[in-house]
Enzyme design. Structure first.
Site, PDB file in Angstrom:
ATOM      1  N   CYS A  13     122.985 -38.868  54.670  1.00 34.37           N
ATOM      2  CA  CYS A  13     124.272 -38.244  54.991  1.00 34.37           C
ATOM      3  C   CYS A  13     124.423 -38.287  56.513  1.00 34.37           C
ATOM      4  O   CYS A  13     123.707 -39.054  57.177  1.00 34.37           O
ATOM      5  CB  CYS A  13     124.363 -36.824  54.439  1.00 34.37           C
ATOM      6  SG  CYS A  13     123.108 -35.694  55.066  1.00 34.37           S
ATOM      7  N   ARG A  19     123.517 -32.352  52.838  1.00 29.28           N
ATOM      8  CA  ARG A  19     123.632 -33.085  51.570  1.00 29.28           C
ATOM      9  C   ARG A  19     122.398 -33.903  51.216  1.00 29.28           C
ATOM     10  O   ARG A  19     121.888 -33.820  50.095  1.00 29.28           O
ATOM     11  CB  ARG A  19     124.870 -33.993  51.609  1.00 29.28           C
ATOM     12  CG  ARG A  19     126.170 -33.222  51.668  1.00 29.28           C
ATOM     13  CD  ARG A  19     127.335 -34.104  52.062  1.00 29.28           C
ATOM     14  NE  ARG A  19     127.255 -34.534  53.443  1.00 29.28           N
ATOM     15  CZ  ARG A  19     128.081 -35.383  54.026  1.00 29.28           C
ATOM     16  NH1 ARG A  19     129.055 -35.922  53.310  1.00 29.28           N
ATOM     17  NH2 ARG A  19     127.946 -35.695  55.301  1.00 29.28           N
ATOM     18  N   ASP A 130     131.306 -33.127  52.840  1.00 30.93           N
ATOM     19  CA  ASP A 130     130.498 -32.502  53.894  1.00 30.93           C
ATOM     20  C   ASP A 130     130.752 -30.986  53.874  1.00 30.93           C
ATOM     21  O   ASP A 130     131.876 -30.546  54.091  1.00 30.93           O
ATOM     22  CB  ASP A 130     130.953 -33.109  55.232  1.00 30.93           C
ATOM     23  CG  ASP A 130     130.100 -32.635  56.381  1.00 30.93           C
ATOM     24  OD1 ASP A 130     129.362 -31.655  56.211  1.00 30.93           O
ATOM     25  OD2 ASP A 130     130.186 -33.261  57.451  1.00 30.93           O
TER      26      ASP A 130
HETATM   27  P1  4NP Z   1     125.215 -33.275  56.382  1.00 32.22           P
HETATM   28  O1  4NP Z   1     126.163 -32.174  57.081  1.00 32.22           O
HETATM   29  O2  4NP Z   1     125.722 -34.633  56.834  1.00 32.22           O
HETATM   30  O3  4NP Z   1     125.438 -33.054  54.915  1.00 32.22           O
HETATM   31  O4  4NP Z   1     123.808 -32.973  56.846  1.00 32.22           O
HETATM   32  C1  4NP Z   1     126.382 -32.165  58.446  1.00 32.22           C
HETATM   33  C2  4NP Z   1     125.462 -31.607  59.296  1.00 32.22           C
HETATM   34  C3  4NP Z   1     125.685 -31.564  60.666  1.00 32.22           C
HETATM   35  C4  4NP Z   1     126.840 -32.110  61.181  1.00 32.22           C
HETATM   36  C5  4NP Z   1     127.755 -32.695  60.326  1.00 32.22           C
HETATM   37  C6  4NP Z   1     127.532 -32.723  58.963  1.00 32.22           C
HETATM   38  N1  4NP Z   1     127.083 -32.064  62.567  1.00 32.22           N
HETATM   39  O5  4NP Z   1     128.156 -32.514  62.997  1.00 32.22           O
HETATM   40  O6  4NP Z   1     126.234 -31.585  63.345  1.00 32.22           O
END
Ligand code: 4NP
Length: 161
Positions: A13, A19, A130
């Protein structure tokens, strides 16, 4: 003894704190429940290194723990070697998939990139949303989709031999 023919699956992800570590742990539990742990090598990674070394997001860990999943993965970015080490690289949304395809060193590696929701059996979803900037329902929705998609992945892409 370690099996040489393990199916190696990398879940990816953006940040590798919500995720994909959840997908990794859900898949691990389903593989364990099927008595097939020795057939799989599971890992997860992110497309950014901003959270490198961090535990999964506390909200995701809490929601997952309520369903009995204990996420212990530490965030790490996808690397060049991943495209050779893994058989399947599972992206969560359009942006993940297009970035992974751009990063793939060649056509053979690009073909390893698949979409998590293509394995859904019950849930109707074309991506795993997300949850980072949203509320509790977003995390629960992610877990619902991932539980369904991991079951489909195990059944369709890795049938018991
Ligand atoms: P992930 O969620 O891609 O599901 O781990 C996110 C975690 C952090 C960020 C964006 C999405 N971020 O911009 O820091």
């Amino acid at each position: 003894m370690e099996r040489a023919d393990k199916k190696k699956i990398l879940f990816v992800c953006l940040g590798n704190i919500c995720r994909s570590p959840a997908a990794e742990e859900i898949m691990r539990r389903q593989v364990e429940a099927a008595g097939r742990s020795d057939e799989f090598l599971l890992d997860s990674a992110g497309l950014i290194d901003y959270h490198q070394g961090e535990e999964a997001d506390a909200r995701m860990r809490a929601h997952a723990a309520r369903r009995g999943y204990h996420i212990t993965h530490l965030s790490r970015p996808v690397c060049y070697e991943d495209f050779f080490s893994f058989d399947l690289i599972v992206g969560m949304d359009d942006r993940n998939i297009s970035r992974l395809r751009d990063l793939a060193p060649g056509l053979e590696e690009e073909r390893k990139v698949v979409r998590m929701t293509d394995y859904c059996r019950i849930k109707v979803a074309d991506h795993v949303p997300d949850p980072y900037y949203g509320g509790a329902s977003g995390f629960e929705n992610v877990l619902d989709i991932l539980e369904d998609a991991c079951a489909g992945l195990l059944e369709r892409c890795c049938p018991a031999s």
